[in-house]
Design a protein around this motif. Structure first.
Motif, PDB file in Angstrom:
ATOM      1  N   THR A  75      35.216  42.476  43.231  1.00  0.00           N
ATOM      2  CA  THR A  75      34.911  41.235  43.947  1.00  0.00           C
ATOM      3  C   THR A  75      33.407  41.022  44.111  1.00  0.00           C
ATOM      4  OG1 THR A  75      35.383  40.004  45.966  1.00  0.00           O
ATOM      5  CG2 THR A  75      35.072  42.353  46.159  1.00  0.00           C
ATOM      6  N   THR A  76      33.079  39.898  44.737  1.00  0.00           N
ATOM      7  CA  THR A  76      31.707  39.418  44.784  1.00  0.00           C
ATOM      8  C   THR A  76      30.657  40.479  45.084  1.00  0.00           C
ATOM      9  OG1 THR A  76      32.582  37.316  45.555  1.00  0.00           O
ATOM     10  CG2 THR A  76      30.226  37.647  45.768  1.00  0.00           C
ATOM     11  N   TRP A 107      29.256  56.633  45.807  1.00  0.00           N
ATOM     12  CA  TRP A 107      30.476  56.903  46.563  1.00  0.00           C
ATOM     13  C   TRP A 107      31.684  56.902  45.637  1.00  0.00           C
ATOM     14  CZ3 TRP A 107      26.946  53.112  47.567  1.00  0.00           C
ATOM     15  CH2 TRP A 107      27.226  51.851  47.064  1.00  0.00           C
ATOM     16  N   LEU A 116      39.892  42.163  43.182  1.00  0.00           N
ATOM     17  CA  LEU A 116      39.878  43.621  43.309  1.00  0.00           C
ATOM     18  C   LEU A 116      38.767  44.050  44.242  1.00  0.00           C
ATOM     19  CD1 LEU A 116      40.103  44.547  39.519  1.00  0.00           C
ATOM     20  CD2 LEU A 116      41.974  44.306  41.142  1.00  0.00           C
ATOM     21  N   ASP A 117      38.891  45.270  44.750  1.00  0.00           N
ATOM     22  CA  ASP A 117      37.769  45.851  45.457  1.00  0.00           C
ATOM     23  C   ASP A 117      37.262  47.023  44.632  1.00  0.00           C
ATOM     24  OD1 ASP A 117      37.168  46.287  49.025  1.00  0.00           O
ATOM     25  OD2 ASP A 117      35.825  46.273  47.298  1.00  0.00           O
ATOM     26  N   TRP A 118      36.162  47.633  45.048  1.00  0.00           N
ATOM     27  CA  TRP A 118      35.506  48.602  44.156  1.00  0.00           C
ATOM     28  C   TRP A 118      36.407  49.739  43.715  1.00  0.00           C
ATOM     29  CZ3 TRP A 118      34.742  53.748  44.737  1.00  0.00           C
ATOM     30  CH2 TRP A 118      34.879  54.292  46.024  1.00  0.00           C
ATOM     31  N   PRO A 119      37.315  50.267  44.581  1.00  0.00           N
ATOM     32  CA  PRO A 119      38.138  51.371  44.089  1.00  0.00           C
ATOM     33  C   PRO A 119      39.026  50.968  42.914  1.00  0.00           C
ATOM     34  CG  PRO A 119      38.332  51.183  46.469  1.00  0.00           C
ATOM     35  CD  PRO A 119      37.665  49.940  45.991  1.00  0.00           C
ATOM     36  N   ASP A 120      39.439  49.706  42.875  1.00  0.00           N
ATOM     37  CA  ASP A 120      40.283  49.269  41.768  1.00  0.00           C
ATOM     38  C   ASP A 120      39.504  49.303  40.460  1.00  0.00           C
ATOM     39  OD1 ASP A 120      41.300  46.796  44.104  1.00  0.00           O
ATOM     40  OD2 ASP A 120      42.385  48.631  43.576  1.00  0.00           O
ATOM     41  N   ARG A 149      38.687  40.207  38.258  1.00  0.00           N
ATOM     42  CA  ARG A 149      37.753  40.943  39.103  1.00  0.00           C
ATOM     43  C   ARG A 149      37.699  40.466  40.544  1.00  0.00           C
ATOM     44  NH1 ARG A 149      34.719  38.134  34.952  1.00  0.00           N
ATOM     45  NH2 ARG A 149      34.205  36.111  35.819  1.00  0.00           N
ATOM     46  N   ALA A 174      35.872  59.016  44.715  1.00  0.00           N
ATOM     47  CA  ALA A 174      37.117  58.528  44.116  1.00  0.00           C
ATOM     48  C   ALA A 174      37.553  59.456  42.984  1.00  0.00           C
ATOM     49  CB  ALA A 174      36.933  57.109  43.594  1.00  0.00           C
TER      50      ALA A 174
END
Lengths: 300, 298, 431
Positions: C210-211, C289, C267-271, C264, C293
């Motif tokens: 995401t953004t 970070w 989604l959030d960063w873990p995705d 995109r 993961a």
């Protein structure tokens, strides 16, 4: 005269706690908000008194309404409201219409249609975010994948990721949640029509379709109006759903309530308040005529 | 002859007989088949999200992934449910402690307001009603920051007590609306008779009006219960994860982790919706019956 | 008539009380006490306000609390964590509390420009004296302390450092695309060639979410195209946002976005990181970070994943730091002081960063305590040029970041072209 006071005093007293509470918590706070909107308080420093605050009257409003970004939000709000209203009214009415005449398991159908209303937006956001995933073809999941599985693959689209119409996709979970309520309103409306009216029409030789069209539907217009008002004003507050599904930073699904949230996070209280006032004015334009109309209608 | 009064005591009116010559009640016609098919199709559509919620809630980590949204669990597990229960148990009780008192109080206040504005009137009653009603439509974000300041100065502890106060206050417009419309459909003779007998306002309310208000109370209680249970905006500002309701806890569960645990989020979402769901399943017909008795007419 | 007068009086009373309320609230804006040392030195407890409510962040907080309880047994730790979307719910609540003059005893914030608004509003105490007392000016790198200093004063104590300009890749996907998994790329243009190959092999070349992750990607492109000095200049006014080199950076960004996954924004960063773990995508740009993961998915470098600095940024450490503050009007400033002491102490930083996956801000932590990635990061931090991250609150204040984010989102969703993007960015940085 004392007798009149004895007559009118008690009811006034009974309703006064509510009046005072609302005077403070609605009108008082709105006044404070409007005051903030008329200042140039765009930073945190000004809010705590460390920098001067000045009256700018309508400057914030002019700037907002003239900005392309806010206009985009307003356009999204209109699209969302229209789709949301049309969807809930259509399904609500259709379901009520289908269930009005005797149907077996009516209670079950009714409960199932009504049930999404029990779910909070936070909860439904969890699953609708999956369902409205915009990948298509190979990488599809969510509804796009379902369409593929049942042979309706051509229905795939990018849902809320569409920069022009994406906000309409957000209306889908909202329609899912609120159609049951509109159905309940219309069903109550249908059942509230006196039996005599239906009998009289049948005696006059009307068939079922004509009965519905010329007798029952017109009777439902006050119910329809009620539904439009209640559902319509909910769309103006639409916030939780967008926060859950598309997150506030996305341009496609930006609405004024999201702008207000972003302004607030940026410590720009004056603009946040201005958006609040604009939303209020939009609401007032739609609601006040309705309220006046009720007021007048009841005087007869 | 059926009167509006009769509908007050039945949960729901039976559907009117179709009458007419040709459309018998149990005749299987193409029309009826089409109707049932349509109804069933909508049931499936409405339940699609529920299917995904249910199925994912029984999946283990790795299995609970968007790419496998539609398939049944490879291994059925209850660990998400126990995890969600552990996380949401205390917030659920707190939410009940918040929702029940606030619904009851706002229902009682709404009933008194509605009665006074509908049946025991005074000059300016209509204007006052309009002013009250307008409060229902304000966007809450417009008053949030001064509201926070106000509640802090009031000395009421944050969390459940503050939320009860806020839900009561901001519930006043809708509860007043529902009761007022309801009482307007009650025959005036009842109140007039009491008045003629010399009963004062409170006495009339207590012994004549209150007993027949049951359907409207049901509608209001259901509505207030749901809206307070599902509220997120007030909860975020006036409580925290330590003393707040289940919406906050669910948000923590679903959006809190760096790596989202979808299984537990979905089971949490279902768990958090269970009480309101029960209310609708058990009391749904009273809801419609109450609406029918004129509570929310235009 | 008397009834009419009663009604008039009532309405007037309501109107008057509304106005009175309006007047009163606007007068409630003076802050209590002035600078150093709020109410006494109460050290009985400390309410720690963070958004570390789950995952490795919570593990880090728990480890920190253990050290705190050993170092300061008399001060009770009160956990004020609020979860939700990289702190958005927490930031909202924090803002209300600060404005209502009911601050927590200490709160988590990104070190750097993110604190500007709080500083200007007079809501944070100067903690330079604590830096002297705890010997932090020697323990932290000078570059870092300089970046945290505003007008000669320091307003927060960092607990950990993250690096933003890292590329994570799946070696199997790379091999399948005909690339050498050990290869690094000197410039963005070199990287485009590799990205083309991955795209041609049918996988997502570059995964993004995401953004905010797109803003994160954007800042690394700016850093790579402009170089460290010009990048710094973007934030102090010496680089022109309307200039030609920024245009080049925007073009590079546009090209990079063309390699990304279409879903995109949902989604959030873990995705996005998960796509690397699962072998669905070749490359991903994320802060370190992401290492947590990979650890949680039990992946090993370099067999399952590789990492290297964003092409064109080797030798530059794009930093962001979590830090803690001392709000003005805190009820237990003694407790806060103890907390700040623990988070900046060697034991505290080692325990915290081991669990959280970041690296200590202190120079004197032994690298052997940490995992392989962290050791390499600590080495870089010690010798590279340090620049501030945009997407994580170090380089620009909140309002600017929000405006840039909106510009990025507008551009990547196709609602505006490159020229509009550049003019939006100019406007965002004008204020």
């Amino acid at each position: 005269m004392p007798k009149n006071i004895r007559r009118w005093g008690p009811p006034l007293l009974l309703v006064s706690p509510s009046l005072i509470l609302l005077a403070v918590f609605v009108y008082g706070l709105l006044a404070i908000n409007a005051k903030t909107a008329g200042t140039d308080n765009h930073t945190a420093a000004q809010t705590t008194g460390r920098a001067p605050v000045q009256w700018v009257w309508f400057d914030n409003f002019v700037a907002l309404l003239g900005s392309e970004s806010f206009q985009h939000s307003l356009k999204n709000l209109v699209i969302y409201t229209v789709v949301f209203l049309a969807g809930t009214m259509f399904f609500g009415f259709l379901w009520a219409f289908l269930l009005d005449r005797p149907v077996r398991f009516e209670g079950w159908f009714r409960s199932i249609y009504l049930f999404p209303m029990a779910v909070s937006f936070v909860a439904s956001g969890v699953v609708w975010r999956w369902l409205l995933n915009s990948n298509q073809g190979e990488a599809a999941s969510g509804l796009n994948r379902l369409f593929q599985n049942v042979g309706l693959g051509f229905l795939q689209n990018n849902w809320w990721n569409n920069p022009d119409w994406g906000i309409a996709a957000i209306a889908i979970p909202a329609i899912w949640q609120m159609s049951g309520y509109v159905m309940a309103l219309f069903l109550a409306g249908f059942r509230g029509i006196p039996e005599e009216l239906r009998e009289a029409a049948r005696v006059d030789g009307a068939n079922e379709w004509q009965l519905y069209r010329h007798v029952l539907f017109p009777q439902l217009s006050p119910v329809a109006l009620s539904a439009v008002i209640i559902v319509g004003h909910m769309s103006l507050k639409a916030f939780d759903l967008i926060m859950s599904i598309s997150k506030p930073a996305n341009y496609q699904t930006k609405v004024p309530a999201i702008d207000m949230y972003q302004f607030k996070l940026s410590f720009d209280y004056a603009n946040a308040a201005a958006v609040g006032v604009i939303l209020l004015v939009i609401v007032a334009i739609l609601i006040v005529p309705y309220l006046v109309h009720i007021n007048r209608a009841e005087k007869h | 002859m059926a009167t509006a009064y009769d509908s007050l005591t039945e949960p729901i009116k039976a559907a009117p007989r179709t009458g007419g010559g040709t459309a018998g009640r149990d005749r299987v016609t193409p029309g009826r088949i089409a109707k049932y098919a349509l109804l069933l199709l909508f049931v499936v559509i409405v339940l699609i999200p529920v299917y995904v919620l249910l199925v994912t809630s029984f999946k283990g980590t790795g299995d609970a992934d968007p790419s496998r949204a539609w398939s049944l669990p490879q291994v059925w597990t209850l660990e998400n449910w126990s995890g969600a229960w552990a996380a949401l148990q205390a917030p659920l009780w707190r939410t009940i402690a918040l929702v029940v008192p606030s619904s009851l109080i706002s229902a009682i206040l709404g009933s008194m307001n509605g009665f006074v504005l509908a049946r025991w009137r005074f000059p300016g009653a209509d204007i006052i009603f309009t002013l009250i009603l307008f409060g229902m439509f304000i966007p809450y974000q417009a008053v949030m920051i001064p509201l926070v300041q106000l509640m802090l100065n009031s000395g009421i502890p944050s969390g459940v007590p503050t939320l009860i106060v806020l839900h009561v206050i901001y519930g006043l417009p809708i509860t007043t609306l529902i009761f007022r419309n309801y009482y307007q459909s009650v025959p005036n003779e009842l109140v007039e008779a009491a008045r003629v007998d010399g009963a004062g306002m409170l006495r009339t309310y207590w012994s004549v009006v209150l007993p027949i208000s049951v359907p409207s109370f049901v509608v209001v209680l259901i509505w207030q219960f749901t809206s307070a249970w599902n509220d997120f905006l007030f909860a975020v500002f006036f409580s925290s994860s330590r003393n707040g309701p289940v919406t906050i806890a669910l948000n923590n569960l679903a959006n809190g982790a760096m790596l989202t645990d979808y299984g537990i989020s979905m089971s949490g979402a279902l768990l958090a919706s269970l009480p309101t769901l029960l209310v609708y399943v058990l009391l749904g017909k009273y809801f419609i019956g109450g609406l029918m008795s004129g509570s929310v007419k235009g | 008539m008397r009834t009419r007068r009663t009604i008039t009086a009532l309405v007037a009373g309501i109107a008057a009380s509304s106005l009175l309320l309006a007047a009163c609230s606007s007068n409630n804006n003076e802050e209590p006490g002035g600078t150093g040392g709020a109410q006494g030195n109460d050290a009985s407890e400390v309410e720690v306000f963070t958004w570390w409510a789950s995952g490795s962040e919570k593990l880090g907080l728990d480890a920190l609390v253990k050290v705190f309880e050993e170092q300061h047994p008399d001060t009770k730790f009160v956990n004020g964590a609020i979860a939700g979307g990289a702190g958005s719910a927490a930031k909202e609540l924090l803002q209300s509390r600060l404005q209502a003059q009911d601050p927590p005893d200490t709160f988590q914030a990104h070190a750097g420009a993110e604190l500007t608004d709080y500083i200007n509003a007079g809501q944070l105490e100067d903690v330079s004296n604590l830096y002297d007392e705890f010997g932090l000016r020697d323990a932290f790198p000078k570059d870092l302390v300089d970046r945290l200093t505003v007008d000669g004063k320091i307003y927060s104590v960092p607990s950990n450092i993250h690096r933003a300009n890292v590329v994570w890749a799946n070696p199997t996907v790379l091999k399948d695309a005909g690339l050498d998994p050990e290869a690094t790329y000197a410039t963005l243009d070199d990287w485009f060639g590799a990205l083309d190959k991955v795209k041609a092999s049918g996988k997502t070349a570059l995964s993004v979410a995401t953004t905010w992750t797109q803003v994160h990607l954007f800042e690394t492109v700016l850093l790579s195209t402009l170089g460290a000095d010009a990048y710094n200049g973007l934030w102090n006014g010496s680089t022109d946002w309307a200039g030609a080199d920024v245009t080049k950076a925007l073009e590079n960004f546009e090209k990079l976005m063309s390699y990304t996954n279409t879903d995109r924004d949902g989604l959030d960063w873990p995705d996005a990181t998960q796509q690397i773990i699962d072998g669905k995508a070749g490359f991903n740009v994320m802060g370190d970070w992401a290492e947590a993961a990979f650890q949680e998915a039990k992946k090993q470098a370099p067999a399952d994943y590789v990492y290297f600095p964003v092409p064109g940024t080797d030798g530059v450490f794009d930093f962001l730091a979590d830090s803690f503050t001392l709000p003005v009007g805190s009820k237990h400033p003694g407790g806060t002081k103890n907390w700040l002491n623990t988070i900046s102490s060697l034991d505290g930083q080692i325990a915290f960063n081991k669990a959280k996956g970041s690296i200590p801000a202190r120079k004197d932590a032994a690298p052997s305590e940490f995992g392989a990635y962290q050791q390499s990061a600590m080495e870089s931090f010690g010798q590279d040029t340090i620049v501030s991250s945009l997407a994580h609150g170090a380089a620009a204040p909140v309002a600017t970041l929000n405006a840039i984010s909106e510009a990025v989102s507008k551009f990547t969703t196709g609602a505006g072209d490159l020229a509009t993007f550049q003019s939006d960015l100019v406007a965002a940085n004008a204020g």
